[in-house]
Scaffold this motif. Structure first.
Motif, PDB file in Angstrom:
ATOM      1  N   ASN A  55       0.847  -1.194   0.000  1.00 15.17           N
ATOM      2  CA  ASN A  55       0.000   0.000   0.000  1.00 15.17           C
ATOM      3  C   ASN A  55       0.881   1.242   0.000  1.00 15.17           C
ATOM      4  O   ASN A  55       1.646   1.459   0.939  1.00 15.17           O
ATOM      5  CB  ASN A  55      -0.908   0.002   1.230  1.00 15.17           C
ATOM      6  N   LEU A  56       0.761   2.035  -1.048  1.00 18.17           N
ATOM      7  CA  LEU A  56       1.631   3.187  -1.247  1.00 18.17           C
ATOM      8  C   LEU A  56       0.873   4.509  -1.136  1.00 18.17           C
ATOM      9  O   LEU A  56      -0.301   4.598  -1.503  1.00 18.17           O
ATOM     10  CB  LEU A  56       2.280   3.136  -2.639  1.00 18.17           C
ATOM     11  N   ALA A  63       3.416   6.348  -9.537  1.00 19.94           N
ATOM     12  CA  ALA A  63       3.075   4.923  -9.553  1.00 19.94           C
ATOM     13  C   ALA A  63       2.053   4.681 -10.658  1.00 19.94           C
ATOM     14  O   ALA A  63       0.887   4.355 -10.400  1.00 19.94           O
ATOM     15  CB  ALA A  63       2.538   4.474  -8.194  1.00 19.94           C
ATOM     16  N   ASP A  65       0.056   2.917 -13.618  1.00 17.14           N
ATOM     17  CA  ASP A  65      -0.331   1.537 -13.906  1.00 17.14           C
ATOM     18  C   ASP A  65      -1.025   1.383 -15.253  1.00 17.14           C
ATOM     19  O   ASP A  65      -1.666   0.368 -15.519  1.00 17.14           O
ATOM     20  CB  ASP A  65      -1.247   1.006 -12.806  1.00 17.14           C
ATOM     21  N   VAL A  75       3.840  -0.272 -12.927  1.00 21.20           N
ATOM     22  CA  VAL A  75       3.255  -0.985 -11.797  1.00 21.20           C
ATOM     23  C   VAL A  75       2.928  -2.431 -12.166  1.00 21.20           C
ATOM     24  O   VAL A  75       3.255  -3.371 -11.426  1.00 21.20           O
ATOM     25  CB  VAL A  75       1.993  -0.258 -11.290  1.00 21.20           C
ATOM     26  N   GLU A  79       4.095  -5.965 -10.372  1.00 21.84           N
ATOM     27  CA  GLU A  79       3.179  -6.925  -9.777  1.00 21.84           C
ATOM     28  C   GLU A  79       3.435  -8.333 -10.311  1.00 21.84           C
ATOM     29  O   GLU A  79       3.424  -9.312  -9.562  1.00 21.84           O
ATOM     30  CB  GLU A  79       1.734  -6.503 -10.048  1.00 21.84           C
ATOM     31  N   CYS A  84       3.415  -8.802  -5.717  1.00 23.88           N
ATOM     32  CA  CYS A  84       2.908  -7.780  -4.795  1.00 23.88           C
ATOM     33  C   CYS A  84       1.896  -6.889  -5.517  1.00 23.88           C
ATOM     34  O   CYS A  84       2.270  -6.116  -6.406  1.00 23.88           O
ATOM     35  CB  CYS A  84       4.052  -6.919  -4.260  1.00 23.88           C
ATOM     36  N   VAL A  86      -0.160  -3.741  -6.086  1.00 27.82           N
ATOM     37  CA  VAL A  86       0.060  -2.357  -5.675  1.00 27.82           C
ATOM     38  C   VAL A  86      -1.260  -1.624  -5.496  1.00 27.82           C
ATOM     39  O   VAL A  86      -2.096  -1.577  -6.403  1.00 27.82           O
ATOM     40  CB  VAL A  86       0.924  -1.607  -6.712  1.00 27.82           C
ATOM     41  N   THR A  88      -2.415   2.153  -4.560  1.00 28.70           N
ATOM     42  CA  THR A  88      -1.829   3.486  -4.449  1.00 28.70           C
ATOM     43  C   THR A  88      -2.858   4.524  -4.033  1.00 28.70           C
ATOM     44  O   THR A  88      -3.940   4.618  -4.622  1.00 28.70           O
ATOM     45  CB  THR A  88      -1.203   3.931  -5.780  1.00 28.70           C
ATOM     46  N   CYS A 311       7.283  -6.481   0.563  1.00 25.15           N
ATOM     47  CA  CYS A 311       6.831  -5.913  -0.713  1.00 25.15           C
ATOM     48  C   CYS A 311       7.244  -4.446  -0.818  1.00 25.15           C
ATOM     49  O   CYS A 311       7.548  -3.958  -1.907  1.00 25.15           O
ATOM     50  CB  CYS A 311       5.317  -6.048  -0.852  1.00 25.15           C
ATOM     51  N   TRP A 315       9.405  -2.702  -3.765  1.00 25.76           N
ATOM     52  CA  TRP A 315       8.989  -1.510  -4.496  1.00 25.76           C
ATOM     53  C   TRP A 315      10.100  -0.462  -4.511  1.00 25.76           C
ATOM     54  O   TRP A 315      10.369   0.152  -5.546  1.00 25.76           O
ATOM     55  CB  TRP A 315       7.719  -0.914  -3.889  1.00 25.76           C
TER      56      TRP A 315
END
Length: 399
Positions: A55-56, A63, A65, A75, A79, A84, A86, A88, A311, A315
């Motif tokens: 969790n970012l 980030a 995706d 992203v 993954e 992991c 992601v 965000t 994770c 990252w």
């Protein structure tokens, strides 16, 4: 460069508000050589199995995706490689990042310098074992172990990238070409009503930087470490400047529009904004003035309460890997942190334009930091003005 179009819907470039906030380090921070002593936390000695998610908290554009632009996605490959997933949370201000980190629901954050010391002092960010981040070895030396990402020789994060706050001007309106911040701070400016300034309390540091060079009797050594006399002089300069300012900017679109129309002819900006303005045929140039400038360097930090620390470390290593860091730097418009990224940018001039490997250039840039009562310049005989007071003063400056 493409990030700008993505953020049009957001109205403000994320870093334009990265310095908004009024919090200061927690009460638990004691004096240590003019700085502070953070809570005793330790970094992991080894990594374990990845937890399946991370969790970012991130600035917009950090980030990606593929949801903003299908061709911009670092992203999804992460993954697939790590397992992991992601999640965000895009934050708009440093205060929001600090508040979110306190919840313990997030594993890592891309903190700007005005937030990083707060997170360290409060115990919300843990020390980082850079030995568990293989790509850290290729981060530019000038970004490692700095005031805003380390304390007493202990690293608290991994540098993401950097940028300078520049002096931008219209070449057809401003003559001769300015080389000093006097172009925006001269009380008798011929450009009254057409000066623009950055809309944030951290801009007080820009005034302090100018006074550091032009009024040496004030004894300013660090624009983020101001005792009351130095702070008052900086605020007074900005109150004088206010009469010449046509508008304060935080919305990059409005700044570009203002320079295109001629409403603004000189003021603070970023290289990426100057590039975009030129692309839209605005006759502008941007320079690093003789006094130097302020700037930003963001740091990926790990939460002391991280539920997915393995994770999170994956990252941190991924985001500063050569290829990914090159993608982020181009998308956002900044100098990459990883020196190997420069060979991988799609625009082969990117690192030249953004001075990525030009360390003498960066030595002239005073990166955003969190003003705290314990003077960051090492003085112990005075107290410095904390950032909460900067925020109060900024409201007064703008009237």
């Amino acid at each position: 460069m493409r990030l700008i179009r993505t953020l049009a819907a957001c109205t403000v470039l994320a870093l334009a508000t990265a310095c908004g906030g009024s919090s200061s380090p927690g009460k638990g921070s004691g004096s240590s050589g003019g700085a502070f002593t953070p809570p005793k936390l330790s970094a992991p000695k080894a990594l374990g199995e990845t937890e399946g998610a991370v969790n970012l908290i991130a600035w917009a554009g950090y980030a990606e995706d593929g949801s903003n632009d299908m061709s911009v996605d670092w992203v999804t490959p992460f993954e697939k490689e790590t397992g992991c997933q992601v999640n965000t949370k895009v934050a708009g201000t440093s205060d929001e990042m600090v508040s979110l980190m306190k919840t313990g629901q997030y594993d890592a954050v891309s903190a700007s310098g005005d937030a990083s010391l707060r997170l360290i002092a409060s115990g919300d960010a843990a020390p980082v074992n850079t030995g568990l981040v293989p790509n850290y070895k290729d981060v530019f030396a000038g970004l490692k172990m700095q005031q805003w990402n380390s304390v007493d020789g202990v690293a608290y994060g991994v540098p993401h990238g950097r940028g300078a706050n520049l002096l931008m001007y219209r070449t057809d309106k401003v003559s001769p070409a300015p080389t000093s911040w006097s172009a925006v701070f001269d009380k008798a400016s011929p450009y009254k009503g057409h000066v623009t300034a950055y809309d944030s309390a951290i801009y007080i540091a820009d005034a302090a930087l100018y006074l550091m060079k032009t009024r040496p009797e004030l004894g300013i050594k660090d624009p983020y470490a101001l005792d009351q006399k130095q702070f008052d002089a900086s605020v007074a300069l900005l109150k004088e400047q206010n009469a010449n300012v046509g508008e304060y900017w935080s919305d990059y679109l409005k700044e570009i529009s203002s320079f295109k129309s001629g409403d603004s002819v000189v003021g603070t900006s970023w290289q990426v904004i100057a590039n975009l303005a030129k692309a839209e045929k605005a006759p502008v140039e941007a320079v690093l003035p003789t006094e130097g400038s302020t700037g930003w360097s963001d740091t990926w930090m790990v939460s002391a309460k991280a539920q997915h620390p393995n994770c999170a470390y994956k990252w941190l290593d991924w985001i500063v890997s050569p290829k990914v860091n090159a993608q982020v730097a181009e998308w956002f418009g900044e100098a990459p942190a990883n020196e190997k990224s420069c060979a991988l940018t799609s625009d082969k001039n990117h690192c030249t334009v953004f001075h990525a490997a030009d360390e003498p250039y960066w030595k002239q840039v005073h990166f955003w930091n969190t003003p705290i009562p314990q003077c960051l310049d090492g003085r112990t005989d005075v107290r410095c003005v904390p950032y909460a007071k900067w925020v109060q003063a900024w409201t007064e400056i703008k009237g």
